[in-house]
Design a protein around this motif. Structure first.
Motif, PDB file in Angstrom:
ATOM      1  N   SER A  10       0.823  -1.209   0.000  1.00 35.29           N
ATOM      2  CA  SER A  10       0.000   0.000   0.000  1.00 35.29           C
ATOM      3  C   SER A  10       0.855   1.257   0.000  1.00 35.29           C
ATOM      4  O   SER A  10       0.434   2.294  -0.492  1.00 35.29           O
ATOM      5  CB  SER A  10      -0.962   0.001   1.180  1.00 35.29           C
ATOM      6  N   ALA A  11       2.059   1.173   0.528  1.00 32.76           N
ATOM      7  CA  ALA A  11       2.950   2.333   0.527  1.00 32.76           C
ATOM      8  C   ALA A  11       3.334   2.735  -0.885  1.00 32.76           C
ATOM      9  O   ALA A  11       3.785   3.849  -1.122  1.00 32.76           O
ATOM     10  CB  ALA A  11       4.213   2.030   1.332  1.00 32.76           C
ATOM     11  N   PHE A  12       3.127   1.840  -1.832  1.00 30.89           N
ATOM     12  CA  PHE A  12       3.513   2.112  -3.210  1.00 30.89           C
ATOM     13  C   PHE A  12       2.304   2.432  -4.093  1.00 30.89           C
ATOM     14  O   PHE A  12       2.411   2.469  -5.302  1.00 30.89           O
ATOM     15  CB  PHE A  12       4.271   0.917  -3.792  1.00 30.89           C
ATOM     16  N   ALA A  13       1.142   2.629  -3.466  1.00 32.98           N
ATOM     17  CA  ALA A  13      -0.093   2.818  -4.238  1.00 32.98           C
ATOM     18  C   ALA A  13      -0.060   4.078  -5.093  1.00 32.98           C
ATOM     19  O   ALA A  13      -0.565   4.085  -6.202  1.00 32.98           O
ATOM     20  CB  ALA A  13      -1.287   2.846  -3.298  1.00 32.98           C
ATOM     21  N   PHE A 161       8.308  -0.029 -11.271  1.00 35.23           N
ATOM     22  CA  PHE A 161       9.133   1.179 -11.260  1.00 35.23           C
ATOM     23  C   PHE A 161       8.729   2.137 -10.138  1.00 35.23           C
ATOM     24  O   PHE A 161       9.612   2.677  -9.452  1.00 35.23           O
ATOM     25  CB  PHE A 161       9.121   1.866 -12.622  1.00 35.23           C
ATOM     26  N   PRO A 162       7.422   2.358  -9.897  1.00 32.04           N
ATOM     27  CA  PRO A 162       7.071   3.193  -8.729  1.00 32.04           C
ATOM     28  C   PRO A 162       7.580   2.591  -7.415  1.00 32.04           C
ATOM     29  O   PRO A 162       8.067   3.314  -6.534  1.00 32.04           O
ATOM     30  CB  PRO A 162       5.538   3.226  -8.764  1.00 32.04           C
ATOM     31  N   LYS A 166      10.435   4.325  -4.810  1.00 33.28           N
ATOM     32  CA  LYS A 166      10.153   4.598  -3.395  1.00 33.28           C
ATOM     33  C   LYS A 166      11.018   3.782  -2.437  1.00 33.28           C
ATOM     34  O   LYS A 166      11.293   4.236  -1.338  1.00 33.28           O
ATOM     35  CB  LYS A 166       8.673   4.368  -3.112  1.00 33.28           C
ATOM     36  N   MET A 167      11.464   2.604  -2.847  1.00 36.07           N
ATOM     37  CA  MET A 167      12.189   1.760  -1.903  1.00 36.07           C
ATOM     38  C   MET A 167      13.710   1.898  -1.982  1.00 36.07           C
ATOM     39  O   MET A 167      14.380   1.743  -0.967  1.00 36.07           O
ATOM     40  CB  MET A 167      11.778   0.288  -2.043  1.00 36.07           C
ATOM     41  N   LEU A 168      14.251   2.175  -3.153  1.00 36.38           N
ATOM     42  CA  LEU A 168      15.712   2.256  -3.271  1.00 36.38           C
ATOM     43  C   LEU A 168      16.233   3.548  -2.655  1.00 36.38           C
ATOM     44  O   LEU A 168      15.628   4.608  -2.798  1.00 36.38           O
ATOM     45  CB  LEU A 168      16.138   2.170  -4.741  1.00 36.38           C
TER      46      LEU A 168
END
Length: 184
Positions: A10-13, A161-162, A166-168
């Motif tokens: 959900s953090a990547f929504a 890609f989103p 956000k994570m890298l």
């Protein structure tokens, strides 16, 4: 009242408004690849139409072969940038077995397998020697590549890609850029 638990993704929504240079490069490679895919898809449909209308389809099959050769020249480095650099970096966070990375790798493998089948069969006999059934089979391989990669690109653009953006970390994004720049 019970509150809904957020999913692990959900953090990547919400897609990011900007991408790092490396991810932007991968995204920017998609339009040319899509154009090539649309072209070989049209040609594969022309091959099928030729056969349905009683023609041998060989002229369009020669064109399809040329289009796929050009496509492979462009898709191979793009795939290597993802498989060799981006996917392993993301796997450090989300794993490689199951989940998005496993799906992405599976789809890469499917497209590569069908391209390999196409080229193997064309190289075993000249297009001029191929019977209509073989020509239809070859056109189908191209269709599978088109369908697989069309869906694949959408998943990358909407999810992978989103998520990577956000994570890298900034350091990982810099490393990603340096490593993909080495793949020509």
């Amino acid at each position: 009242m019970m509150q809904e638990q957020p999913s692990c993704f959900s953090a990547f929504a919400e897609p990011p408004t900007t991408y790092c240079t490396a991810l932007r490069q991968l995204l920017d490679e998609h339009p040319l690849l899509r154009e090539q895919m649309e072209a070989f898809q049209r040609t594969s449909l022309d091959v099928k139409k030729d056969i349905e209308e009683g023609r041998d389809g060989k002229t369009n099959m020669v064109r399809l072969h040329e289009q796929l050769q050009s496509f492979v020249t462009d898709i191979d480095p793009h795939s290597e940038r993802e498989e060799g650099v981006l996917f392993p970096m993301m796997a450090n966070y989300i794993g490689r077995e199951g989940g998005p990375i496993a799906v992405m790798e599976y789809e890469h493998d499917q497209a590569k397998r069908h391209l390999a089948l196409f080229f193997e069969e064309v190289e075993q006999k000249s297009i001029a020697e191929l019977p209509k059934e073989a020509i239809l089979k070859l056109a189908n391989y191209a269709n599978v590549v088109y369908t697989t990669l069309t869906d694949h690109f959408a998943k990358e653009e909407q999810i992978l890609f989103p998520m990577a953006e956000k994570m890298l970390t900034d350091e990982e994004k810099e490393s990603l850029q340096q490593k993909i720049a080495e793949i020509v």
